[in-house]
Design a protein around this motif. Structure first.
Motif, PDB file in Angstrom:
ATOM      1  N   ILE A  99      -0.731   3.946  -2.440  1.00 41.70           N
ATOM      2  CA  ILE A  99      -1.874   4.549  -1.761  1.00 41.70           C
ATOM      3  C   ILE A  99      -2.121   5.950  -2.319  1.00 41.70           C
ATOM      4  O   ILE A  99      -1.177   6.681  -2.651  1.00 41.70           O
ATOM      5  N   THR A 100      -3.381   6.328  -2.460  1.00 44.33           N
ATOM      6  CA  THR A 100      -3.734   7.619  -3.047  1.00 44.33           C
ATOM      7  C   THR A 100      -3.845   8.709  -1.981  1.00 44.33           C
ATOM      8  O   THR A 100      -3.989   8.430  -0.792  1.00 44.33           O
ATOM      9  N   ALA A 142       0.819  -1.216   0.000  1.00 42.72           N
ATOM     10  CA  ALA A 142       0.000   0.000   0.000  1.00 42.72           C
ATOM     11  C   ALA A 142       0.851   1.262   0.000  1.00 42.72           C
ATOM     12  O   ALA A 142       0.490   2.265  -0.628  1.00 42.72           O
ATOM     13  N   VAL A 152      -7.103   8.423  -0.029  1.00 45.21           N
ATOM     14  CA  VAL A 152      -7.125   7.417   1.040  1.00 45.21           C
ATOM     15  C   VAL A 152      -6.332   7.902   2.244  1.00 45.21           C
ATOM     16  O   VAL A 152      -6.738   7.714   3.391  1.00 45.21           O
ATOM     17  N   ARG A 180      -4.330  -3.442  -3.181  1.00 43.14           N
ATOM     18  CA  ARG A 180      -4.912  -3.823  -4.478  1.00 43.14           C
ATOM     19  C   ARG A 180      -4.669  -5.305  -4.811  1.00 43.14           C
ATOM     20  O   ARG A 180      -4.263  -5.661  -5.918  1.00 43.14           O
ATOM     21  N   SER A 238      -7.067  -2.560   1.434  1.00 42.36           N
ATOM     22  CA  SER A 238      -7.626  -2.368   0.094  1.00 42.36           C
ATOM     23  C   SER A 238      -6.650  -1.626  -0.807  1.00 42.36           C
ATOM     24  O   SER A 238      -6.641  -1.820  -2.030  1.00 42.36           O
ATOM     25  N   SER A 239      -5.795  -0.775  -0.221  1.00 45.52           N
ATOM     26  CA  SER A 239      -4.823  -0.021  -1.005  1.00 45.52           C
ATOM     27  C   SER A 239      -3.692  -0.905  -1.521  1.00 45.52           C
ATOM     28  O   SER A 239      -2.926  -0.482  -2.393  1.00 45.52           O
TER      29      SER A 239
END
Length: 251
Positions: free
Chosen positions: A99-100, A95, A103, A153, A150-151
């Motif tokens: 990660i964005t 992540a 997020v 992916r 979830s980050s």
């Protein structure tokens, strides 16, 4: 247009929520007929949902008796935390590189939300969280970890960890109380993890997540040692034959 969830999925989500929230506590009997009637469904999808929950380790299905919400032993807890350490550490490392900003902002807001629960409790002179305050903290804590997962992916990794965290959350919901010092400690770990993610430091993020989970494991096991044991066979109101059947499937 999204597909509507099947009746089995509706039943699964409803029962799972009641178990992980503590509404259905360890040792509680889950009535297939009662749940079907309450949800306005036939017994078939409810039965399918219960089999899925049994496979995930949330309930035990006892031949000729019914379905019972599982208890968690110290060994169960340790094994769950060991799985989380290995997989969440890997998820955090992945992540950190992808990660964005959105997020990261959500993670910051979750830390702020937990800080607000701490401040509210301190203002009232409370030394623990319970009731709605505890529910809000547990939801924010779960969301913090699941956002990181979830980050990463990796869909399969996410599915495994969601299941693992759902089982361990039964323990916290059953206790019904969480010391304020432990909440403060947890959010300190969250802040350190967030800083590592912002810095895109995979090694540090992984190290911190693993240490955080290990620390939480020791605290949880200590709670067991202090007398907060789950419902046992001896406390279930079952006839001897049923008790033997339950022992056979849960040992």
């Amino acid at each position: 247009m999204k597909n509507r969830p099947s009746h089995s999925q509706v039943a699964y989500a409803a029962i799972r929520e009641r178990i992980t929230s503590g509404e259905l506590s360890s040792g509680a009997i889950v009535s297939e007929a009662a749940i079907a009637k309450e949800l306005g469904l036939s017994r078939t999808p409810v039965g399918e949902a219960l089999r899925r929950l049994s496979h995930e380790g949330l309930v035990d299905q006892i031949p000729r008796y019914g379905t019972v919400v599982r208890s968690l032993s110290p060994r169960d807890l340790r094994e769950l935390f060991e799985v989380r350490q290995a997989l969440e550490g890997m998820a955090a490392a992945k992540a950190a590189q992808q990660i964005t900003a959105e997020v990261l902002e959500e993670l910051e807001l979750l830390c702020v939300a937990i800080d607000a629960e701490i401040t509210s409790a301190q203002t009232c002179g409370a030394n623990s969280l319970e009731g709605d305050a505890l529910s809000r903290f547990l939801a924010a804590d779960m969301a913090f970890h699941m956002l990181i997962i979830s980050s990463a992916r990796n869909r399969r990794l996410g599915e495994i960890l969601e299941q693992t965290r759902s089982i361990s959350s039964m323990f916290y919901a059953r206790r019904g109380v969480h010391s304020l010092s432990r909440v403060i400690d947890a959010n300190r770990w969250h802040r350190k993890i967030l800083d590592a993610l912002i810095a895109k430091d995979s090694a540090k993020a992984s190290e911190l997540v693993i240490s955080h989970i290990q620390h939480s494991c020791e605290q949880s096991l200590q709670s067991h040692a202090d007398g907060e044991a789950p419902v046992t066979l001896g406390t279930l109101n079952l006839p001897p034959s049923m008790r033997m059947a339950l022992k056979a499937v849960t040992k």
